[in-house]
Design a protein around this motif. Structure first.
Motif, PDB file in Angstrom:
ATOM      1  N   UNK A 129      44.820  35.032  28.768  1.00 60.21           N
ATOM      2  CA  UNK A 129      43.644  35.691  29.280  1.00 60.21           C
ATOM      3  C   UNK A 129      42.471  35.335  28.368  1.00 60.21           C
ATOM      4  N   UNK A 130      41.375  34.964  28.974  1.00 59.32           N
ATOM      5  CA  UNK A 130      40.194  34.631  28.191  1.00 59.32           C
ATOM      6  C   UNK A 130      39.471  35.906  27.763  1.00 59.32           C
ATOM      7  N   UNK A 131      38.593  35.750  26.800  1.00 60.89           N
ATOM      8  CA  UNK A 131      37.809  36.903  26.348  1.00 60.89           C
ATOM      9  C   UNK A 131      36.941  37.447  27.476  1.00 60.89           C
ATOM     10  N   UNK A 132      36.363  36.551  28.267  1.00 61.39           N
ATOM     11  CA  UNK A 132      35.535  36.991  29.400  1.00 61.39           C
ATOM     12  C   UNK A 132      36.353  37.778  30.403  1.00 61.39           C
ATOM     13  N   UNK A 133      37.544  37.298  30.728  1.00 58.38           N
ATOM     14  CA  UNK A 133      38.405  37.999  31.669  1.00 58.38           C
ATOM     15  C   UNK A 133      38.745  39.389  31.141  1.00 58.38           C
ATOM     16  N   UNK A 134      39.036  39.490  29.872  1.00 58.55           N
ATOM     17  CA  UNK A 134      39.343  40.787  29.265  1.00 58.55           C
ATOM     18  C   UNK A 134      38.145  41.728  29.373  1.00 58.55           C
ATOM     19  N   UNK A 135      36.945  41.213  29.141  1.00 68.79           N
ATOM     20  CA  UNK A 135      35.736  42.039  29.255  1.00 68.79           C
ATOM     21  C   UNK A 135      35.515  42.484  30.700  1.00 68.79           C
ATOM     22  N   UNK A 136      35.774  41.605  31.653  1.00 64.75           N
ATOM     23  CA  UNK A 136      35.627  41.965  33.066  1.00 64.75           C
ATOM     24  C   UNK A 136      36.610  43.059  33.458  1.00 64.75           C
ATOM     25  N   UNK A 137      37.843  42.954  32.969  1.00 67.89           N
ATOM     26  CA  UNK A 137      38.847  43.970  33.259  1.00 67.89           C
ATOM     27  C   UNK A 137      38.461  45.292  32.618  1.00 67.89           C
ATOM     28  N   UNK A 138      38.062  45.260  31.357  1.00 69.21           N
ATOM     29  CA  UNK A 138      37.642  46.487  30.668  1.00 69.21           C
ATOM     30  C   UNK A 138      36.479  47.154  31.404  1.00 69.21           C
ATOM     31  N   UNK A 139      35.509  46.357  31.801  1.00 70.52           N
ATOM     32  CA  UNK A 139      34.352  46.892  32.517  1.00 70.52           C
ATOM     33  C   UNK A 139      34.772  47.478  33.856  1.00 70.52           C
ATOM     34  N   UNK A 140      35.628  46.784  34.580  1.00 73.41           N
ATOM     35  CA  UNK A 140      36.090  47.268  35.883  1.00 73.41           C
ATOM     36  C   UNK A 140      36.809  48.596  35.748  1.00 73.41           C
ATOM     37  N   UNK A 141      37.666  48.717  34.752  1.00 73.00           N
ATOM     38  CA  UNK A 141      38.394  49.969  34.515  1.00 73.00           C
ATOM     39  C   UNK A 141      37.416  51.084  34.167  1.00 73.00           C
TER      40      UNK A 141
END
Length: 74
Positions: free
Chosen positions: A1-13
């Motif tokens: 998982x990329x850092x951007x993907x992790x940030x998108x998931x965190x933001x979505x949650x």
């Protein structure tokens, strides 16, 4: 998982939890409603770059209005 993907998931949650509070629903119910209306995949994730710069109240209001336009019954 990329850092951007992790940030998108965190933001979505984060956003799903805030919307759930506003709608007085559980986060899982809220996710199902948003996912069924394609709001997560067609709005929250693709527009992360812009959305994460907005305030929480504005985000919740935007998601709520979009959900209503897409036929989500709150």
């Amino acid at each position: 998982m990329t850092e951007r993907t992790a940030r998108e998931i965190d933001f979505s949650v984060f956003l799903i939890h805030r919307v759930a509070e506003s709608w007085r629903k559980t986060p899982s119910e809220t996710f199902r409603l948003l996912d069924d209306a394609n709001i997560v995949s067609e709005y929250i994730v693709p527009f992360y770059d812009v959305l994460h710069t907005l305030g929480e109240e504005r985000l919740v209001n935007d998601i709520t209005e979009l959900a209503k336009k897409r036929g989500v019954t709150l």
